[in-house]
Design an enzyme around this catalytic site. Structure first.
Site, PDB file in Angstrom:
ATOM      1  CD  GLU A  22      -2.733  -1.006   2.023  1.00 24.31           C
ATOM      2  OE1 GLU A  22      -3.155  -0.051   2.680  1.00 24.31           O
ATOM      3  OE2 GLU A  22      -3.806  -1.664   1.703  1.00 24.31           O
ATOM      4  CE1 TYR A  54      -9.600  -4.845   4.688  1.00 23.29           C
ATOM      5  CE2 TYR A  54      -8.256  -3.778   3.671  1.00 23.29           C
ATOM      6  CZ  TYR A  54      -8.773  -4.723   4.982  1.00 23.29           C
ATOM      7  OH  TYR A  54      -7.569  -5.164   5.427  1.00 23.29           O
ATOM      8  CD  GLU A  99      -4.447  -5.751   3.700  1.00 27.18           C
ATOM      9  OE1 GLU A  99      -4.955  -5.081   3.555  1.00 27.18           O
ATOM     10  OE2 GLU A  99      -2.959  -5.614   3.571  1.00 27.18           O
TER      11      GLU A  99
HETATM   12  C1  GCB Z   1      -4.846  -2.043   5.351  1.00 26.36           C
HETATM   13  C2  GCB Z   1      -3.275  -2.718   5.640  1.00 26.36           C
HETATM   14  C3  GCB Z   1      -3.377  -3.851   6.537  1.00 26.36           C
HETATM   15  C4  GCB Z   1      -4.411  -3.169   7.242  1.00 26.36           C
HETATM   16  C5  GCB Z   1      -5.970  -3.530   7.073  1.00 26.36           C
HETATM   17  C6  GCB Z   1      -6.844  -2.870   8.036  1.00 26.36           C
HETATM   18  O1  GCB Z   1      -5.156  -1.743   3.954  1.00 26.36           O
HETATM   19  O2  GCB Z   1      -2.646  -2.672   4.348  1.00 26.36           O
HETATM   20  O3  GCB Z   1      -2.045  -3.584   7.403  1.00 26.36           O
HETATM   21  O4  GCB Z   1      -4.247  -4.362   8.550  1.00 26.36           O
HETATM   22  O5  GCB Z   1      -6.270  -2.645   5.916  1.00 26.36           O
HETATM   23  O6  GCB Z   1      -7.405  -3.642   8.426  1.00 26.36           O
HETATM   24  O7  GCB Z   1      -7.118  -1.810   7.766  1.00 26.36           O
END
Ligand code: GCB
Length: 600
Positions: free
Chosen positions: A419, A475, A512
């Protein structure tokens, strides 16, 4: 081969490797006076005991010690039976987080920047027969010129506080095993193996680097103890007809024996395991031994109760058992290279690893997860106070991780960042030479990647062209349209359509996707933070993945709940684990298991 991190310690009649793990002495040094006061020579004046390997933070019961930022010291003693001119003496730390200097009997023997790769001190000129004092000065302050990136601020009382531009606790200390090693003066320094397959036959191009000696040989021994191939000389090609291949979750390992001779006498012998396999990207497929593989698994952390990021075999073993139970075949070492024992176990269990360097936080944001999740990242490189130093440290991490992990069959790719800013000319200029470096250094030429956050959109990202496969952290349904899965799915598909329209002809892997989930919360219909919501979110993602043939892997965030810094968005850590921090399944684990066990 060039840079080397000193091969993983082995014990035999020519090499001595002794674990120094245990209770060491420890002292914080908030005023940085240890050196002026000659602590390496005289000993730590007011030390307490401290376990090694472990992070120091969670053994304390007071917040100041837990959150300490600054210099801190470790000390122990080791015994040298005799000091021989035919030997060299080393102390090898799996890592010291984040920077350190190593002293033996008051003499500085090594210094290192970067908290997740080995530190090797040649202590030959400092050791004496009998007991020797080993002192480590470490520092865990974060900055924008070292990775992982962050900042260190002062509280009103003058004490320091480290703030990471990343979402994990800044665990520090001697978090991996420490070895005292005696090596022959004339020693094997490094080796590399590159595989080519022709049908079921294997060709192995090997290279060996040695210090002195006049003859070197290598042998591959099969599981029955028979010599499958043998070669003489520093480099050459071995041939194994009808070789046993290292396969996903079906790992066949050969024993590799490398011998060095001088004047006809064997001076050194190094033994390791090797798995014969190839990795390549072809169009939208990831191929292992020429066969398509779909990645199933997680982004993980080295993280557990009490020991923080300290390596522990029982925890690693439990993690592998959970990974097997849920039907996973892969994990990403988010967001730093893990202890070497993880890779050795993966080699044996047949797991695939995307090996990531600690380049995380190249985005100026304390709540980077929010910023990244929503695609609101602002520039980092334009304001970085010293890109030269940052890039030097980033280069070193790439060099060292490849030097350390190049022979692991489990490692199928290198991830150059997590990221980071990728959508500016500066970012493109920053990353191009780093990708080139990794490409040049890896003898096996593994695929390269980096994990892209939301701002690295199909229209804006200028770095994905350097990658062999594209990793996306997304997300939808959490940071974006949280609680609105239908809306989230529409936006998600819209982005995927835009990627598809680019016709990149490369595989995509989701590195992710996940939701914070409390293992105590059930609610029907699901709401954010409930176990039901995590299940619904996963199901939605699985449907989207099925609609895009270029998606060749799904690594959910995260394997287990993990510790982060404190904040209004984190309830004693990040709860996106599919397992709890104690490695017990949440409801979504069963949803995922049902799917993964059915994907062959
Ligand atoms: C991300 C990161 C990670 C976080 C995750 C989150 O984008 O790469 O290190 O822990 O989101 O859970 O927000």
């Amino acid at each position: 081969m060039g840079i080397y991190t000193e091969l993983y310690p082995v014990n035999n009649h020519l090499r001595h490797a002794e674990l120094l793990d245990g209770l060491w002495r420890f002292q914080f040094d908030p005023e940085s006076r240890g050196e002026a006061d000659a602590w390496p020579k005289n000993g730590l004046p007011e030390s307490i005991s401290m376990p090694v390997p472990a992070s120091f933070s969670d053994v304390f019961t007071d917040a100041r010690s837990r959150d300490y930022a600054g210099d801190f010291w470790y000390e122990t003693a080791f015994c040298v039976k005799e000091v021989s001119p035919d030997k060299r003496y080393f102390i090898r730390f799996g890592s010291v987080t984040h920077t350190c200097r190593v002293f033996v009997n008051g003499v500085e023997c090594a210094s290192h920047t970067g908290g997740f790769l080995p530190v090797v001190a040649d202590v030959t000129s400092a050791v004496v027969p009998g007991m020797n004092r080993l002192t480590v000065k470490a520092n865990n302050e974060l900055s924008e010129t070292n990775i992982p990136c962050g900042t260190t601020v002062r509280r009103s009382d003058g004490s320091k506080r480290s703030m990471g531009y990343f979402d994990f606790f800044n665990y520090s200390g001697i978090q991996r095993s420490v070895y005292y090693m005696e090596l022959p003066k004339c020693a094997i320094k490094d080796y590399s193996l590159v595989y080519r397959l022709e049908g079921s036959d294997a060709y192995i191009d090997y290279k060996i680097e040695a210090d002195g000696g006049d003859e070197v040989s290598i042998a591959f021994i099969d599981a029955e103890g028979k010599v499958a191939a043998r070669g003489d000389g520093e480099q050459g090609t071995l041939f194994i007809p009808s070789a046993h291949l290292w396969k996903v979750r079906n790992a066949y390992l050969y024993d590799v024996v490398i011998e060095l001779k001088q004047g006809g006498k064997v001076t050194d012998r190094y033994t390791a395991k090797a798995g014969i396999r190839t990795v390549e990207i072809k169009g939208e497929s990831i191929l292992l031994n020429g066969e398509k593989v779909y990645l199933k698994g997680f982004g993980k952390h080295e993280d557990a109760d009490m020991i923080g990021r300290g390596f522990n075999y029982a925890i690693a073993k439990r993690d592998y058992e959970c990974l097997k139970w849920i039907g996973a075949n892969c994990f990403r070492t988010s967001h730093y290279p893990y202890a070497e024992e993880w890779y050795r176990m993966a080699d044996e269990e047949g797991f695939l690893i995307i090996d990531e360097v600690p380049a995380v936080g190249m985005m100026r944001s304390i709540a980077n997860f929010l910023t990244a999740g929503r695609g609101e990242a602002k520039g980092f490189f334009a304001e970085c106070p010293d890109i030269g130093t940052l890039s030097k440290n980033h280069r070193a991490a790439i060099e060292e991780v490849i030097a350390r992990d190049k022979n692991h069959p489990s490692v199928i790719a290198w991830s150059i960042f997590n990221e980071a800013e990728t959508y500016t000319e500066l970012a493109e200029k920053y990353f191009a030479p780093l990708f080139e470096l990794a490409r040049a250094l890896d003898p096996q030429k593994r695929p390269l990647t980096g994990a892209l956050e939301k701002s690295s959109s199909p229209a804006a990202c200028r770095v994905n062209k350097m990658m062999d496969f594209i990793c996306l952290n997304r997300y939808y349904g959490w940071y974006i349209s949280g609680g609105e899965l239908e809306e989230a799915e529409r936006m998600f598909r819209e982005e995927m359509d835009a990627w598809q329209a680019k016709k990149l002809n490369k595989p995509f892997v989701f590195t992710e996707f996940g939701t914070d989930t409390l293992d105590t919360l059930h609610k029907l219909p699901g709401v954010m933070w409930s176990q039901e919501y995590q299940q619904e979110y996963m199901r939605m993602h699985f449907e989207v993945f099925a609609g895009y043939p270029a998606i060749q892997g799904e690594l959910a965030w995260n394997f287990a709940d993990f510790q982060t810094g404190q904040g209004i968005m984190r309830v004693n850590g990040n709860k996106k684990g599919v397992f709890t921090r104690q490695r017990q399944p949440k409801a979504a684990a069963y949803t995922i298991r049902e799917r993964w066990l059915n994907i062959k």
